[in-house]
Design an enzyme around this catalytic site. Sequence first.
Site, PDB file in Angstrom:
ATOM      1  N   ASP A  21       2.972   9.279  -1.275  1.00  0.00           N
ATOM      2  CA  ASP A  21       2.533   8.626  -0.425  1.00  0.00           C
ATOM      3  C   ASP A  21       1.634   7.366  -1.359  1.00  0.00           C
ATOM      4  O   ASP A  21       2.366   7.791  -2.797  1.00  0.00           O
ATOM      5  CB  ASP A  21       0.984  10.037  -0.168  1.00  0.00           C
ATOM      6  CG  ASP A  21      -0.020   9.362   0.607  1.00  0.00           C
ATOM      7  OD1 ASP A  21      -0.119   8.086   1.508  1.00  0.00           O
ATOM      8  OD2 ASP A  21      -0.146  10.134   1.295  1.00  0.00           O
ATOM      9  N   HIS A  76       0.806  -1.074   0.052  1.00  0.00           N
ATOM     10  CA  HIS A  76      -0.017  -0.125   0.104  1.00  0.00           C
ATOM     11  C   HIS A  76       0.674   1.313   0.507  1.00  0.00           C
ATOM     12  O   HIS A  76       0.279   2.245  -0.372  1.00  0.00           O
ATOM     13  CB  HIS A  76      -1.026  -0.353   1.613  1.00  0.00           C
ATOM     14  CG  HIS A  76      -1.934  -1.366   1.621  1.00  0.00           C
ATOM     15  ND1 HIS A  76      -3.181  -0.786   0.744  1.00  0.00           N
ATOM     16  CD2 HIS A  76      -2.073  -2.171   1.321  1.00  0.00           C
ATOM     17  CE1 HIS A  76      -4.179  -1.804   0.616  1.00  0.00           C
ATOM     18  NE2 HIS A  76      -3.169  -2.453   1.172  1.00  0.00           N
TER      19      HIS A  76
HETATM   20  C1  GDG Z   1      -1.627   3.850   3.549  1.00  0.00           C
HETATM   21  C2  GDG Z   1      -0.850   3.804   2.178  1.00  0.00           C
HETATM   22  C3  GDG Z   1      -2.747   4.624   0.594  1.00  0.00           C
HETATM   23  C4  GDG Z   1      -8.962   9.610   8.283  1.00  0.00           C
HETATM   24  N1  GDG Z   1      -9.067  10.391   9.079  1.00  0.00           N
HETATM   25  C5  GDG Z   1     -10.419   9.996   8.955  1.00  0.00           C
HETATM   26  C6  GDG Z   1     -10.324   8.533   8.271  1.00  0.00           C
HETATM   27  N2  GDG Z   1      -9.412   9.167   7.733  1.00  0.00           N
HETATM   28  C7  GDG Z   1      -9.700   8.058   6.175  1.00  0.00           C
HETATM   29  C8  GDG Z   1      -9.640   8.511   5.324  1.00  0.00           C
HETATM   30  C9  GDG Z   1      -9.254   7.390   4.346  1.00  0.00           C
HETATM   31  C10 GDG Z   1      -8.501   7.160   5.053  1.00  0.00           C
HETATM   32  O1  GDG Z   1      -8.092   7.925   7.160  1.00  0.00           O
HETATM   33  C11 GDG Z   1      -6.311   7.184   5.174  1.00  0.00           C
HETATM   34  O2  GDG Z   1      -5.997   6.985   3.836  1.00  0.00           O
HETATM   35  P1  GDG Z   1      -4.799   7.644   2.858  1.00  0.00           P
HETATM   36  O3  GDG Z   1      -4.467   6.948   2.037  1.00  0.00           O
HETATM   37  O4  GDG Z   1      -4.988   9.315   2.459  1.00  0.00           O
HETATM   38  O5  GDG Z   1      -3.632   7.484   4.041  1.00  0.00           O
HETATM   39  P2  GDG Z   1      -2.755   6.057   4.872  1.00  0.00           P
HETATM   40  O6  GDG Z   1      -3.670   6.096   6.373  1.00  0.00           O
HETATM   41  O7  GDG Z   1      -1.388   6.094   5.383  1.00  0.00           O
HETATM   42  O8  GDG Z   1      -2.822   4.308   4.131  1.00  0.00           O
HETATM   43  C12 GDG Z   1      -1.469   5.330   1.280  1.00  0.00           C
HETATM   44  C13 GDG Z   1      -3.773   3.404   1.801  1.00  0.00           C
HETATM   45  O9  GDG Z   1      -2.876   3.081   2.100  1.00  0.00           O
HETATM   46  C14 GDG Z   1      -4.742   2.738   1.078  1.00  0.00           C
HETATM   47  O10 GDG Z   1      -4.057   2.108  -0.068  1.00  0.00           O
HETATM   48  O11 GDG Z   1      -3.588   5.321  -0.362  1.00  0.00           O
HETATM   49  O12 GDG Z   1      -0.821   5.884   1.059  1.00  0.00           O
HETATM   50  O13 GDG Z   1      -0.421   4.777   2.896  1.00  0.00           O
HETATM   51  O14 GDG Z   1      -9.665   6.574   4.537  1.00  0.00           O
HETATM   52  O15 GDG Z   1     -11.061   9.341   4.648  1.00  0.00           O
HETATM   53  N3  GDG Z   1     -11.409   8.177   8.331  1.00  0.00           N
HETATM   54  C15 GDG Z   1     -12.389   8.357   9.540  1.00  0.00           C
HETATM   55  N4  GDG Z   1     -12.491   9.498  10.151  1.00  0.00           N
HETATM   56  C16 GDG Z   1     -11.549  10.347  10.301  1.00  0.00           C
HETATM   57  O16 GDG Z   1     -11.032  11.381  10.644  1.00  0.00           O
HETATM   58  N5  GDG Z   1     -13.856   8.227   9.597  1.00  0.00           N
END
Ligand code: GDG
Length: 464
Positions: free
Chosen positions: A364, A156
């Site tokens: 990312d 990821h």
């Molecule tokens: C890894 C990789 C890759 C955030 N704050 C809240 C909340 N979130 C949710 C977001 C989003 C998720 O968390 C974060 O996803 P990201 O993709 O931005 O980042 P990582 O956590 O680092 O994830 C990344 C991912 O895996 C998938 O393959 O894209 O690059 O690092 O869905 O909405 N959700 C809730 N409340 C919050 O305050 N419910």
Amino acid sequence: MSRIVVVSNRVGPLTDTGRAGGLAVALVDVLRERGGLWFGWSGEVSEEGTYGPLRFNESGNVSTATIDVAQADYDESYAGFANRALWPTLHYRLDLTDFDRRLEQGYRRVNERFADRLIPLLRPDDIVWVHDYHFFFLGEMLRNAGVKNPIGFFLHIPFPVPEILTALPNHKELTRALLSYDLVGFQTGQHLSAFERYLFEEVDGEREADGSIRAMGRQVVADAFPIGIDASAFSNFHETSEGHEHYALMKNELGDQKQIVGVDRIDYSKGLPERFTAFERLLELHPDSKGEVTLLQIAPPSRSEVRAYLEIQRLLEGLSGRINGRFSDLDWTPIHFITRSFPRRSLAGIYRASSVGLVTPLRDGMNLVAKEYIAAQDPEDPGVLVLSRFAGAAEEMTEAVIVNPYSIDELADGLRQAIQMPLEERRERWEALYDKVMTNTASAWSRRFLDRLVSIHDEATVDG
Ligand code: GDG
């Protein structure tokens, strides 16, 4: 149809509690489609650790099986090698790494224990799908124990160029372990080509006629499978009571002001200090923004047992306090920095009420927030996505305002451009982005990966 067995560090929940992450929800959908088992860590640290009993949970045709880990395993593996060596290295932050053989061994030991506990649960026709950087060695350990099922691995987070990867003292063991999987998936073409370069340049890998790569006495298929979100759910969340309530609340608070929104776990890879500083630069360069534009940053803390995470949180608290002290007025505060999480439906309402979605990671894998922001917009009056070129999402989402987060001036210019963008241009960019987000959804992503995995394995079986 074969059963899917998903292995990931954290498991569940099996029902969309509203707080579940986007990935968890996507994985449940795949498991439900085909029936399956989800295996991983319970989130609990106990004395028995991986030697303790498995905990099972069932909902319809999907079950979960979880185990605890012992304190030393947690410290050395999750809070150790995974998040103090692998995560920083794979995000190009060699300055934050802590290489220590004891942590390396702890990580290996945890992979081994997870493999041992998984093996008795496997059936002969299961398809095994291992997720992320916590489990580089799991496939190799399953193979060594004689498991013949198709086993795929999806990373990821970024796979860095060999010049960075080779700083990991055990880079060879880690990549050799990846070659035990039938299929290795990356988020982007860039990560894929970094992996291939490593194999060609560091370990004399060779491309076979069928596109696979042979190296270190093993053969693997590697490809890019950019992850998506549950786009139609996100675009409809504004109709739910939580979504609507948060949308209305924000709109009411904002009046004629425009809001820039950021949503990220607190993590040094997300470019948060750069974001705050760029907003400050915007206020300096364009005093007409004062009282007119606010930045809302939602940032739930994560991994606070790792020092670098506490440090970045303190830095952000200091920065937002300083900028607010400098620019606030009696009736206006420039930065709202909220360090707690919101339910997904509320987030969708907040995205929809925000004129700009600001996603500025320094590195990312993909970044799902960029996609969620686009899915949640009002088609009649969509906001603008400002996106770092170093997010995996930038490879697909080329109609965003693409910025270099290391240049504070460029970031501030990108913000200004987004805030002032005329409706027609906003619509044009948004429509193109929305199309992509709706097409490459989470379920399309998992189907593509699993179909490929099955076809590779079938061919190998036919070839003998
Ligand atoms: C890894 C990789 C890759 C955030 N704050 C809240 C909340 N979130 C949710 C977001 C989003 C998720 O968390 C974060 O996803 P990201 O993709 O931005 O980042 P990582 O956590 O680092 O994830 C990344 C991912 O895996 C998938 O393959 O894209 O690059 O690092 O869905 O909405 N959700 C809730 N409340 C919050 O305050 N419910």
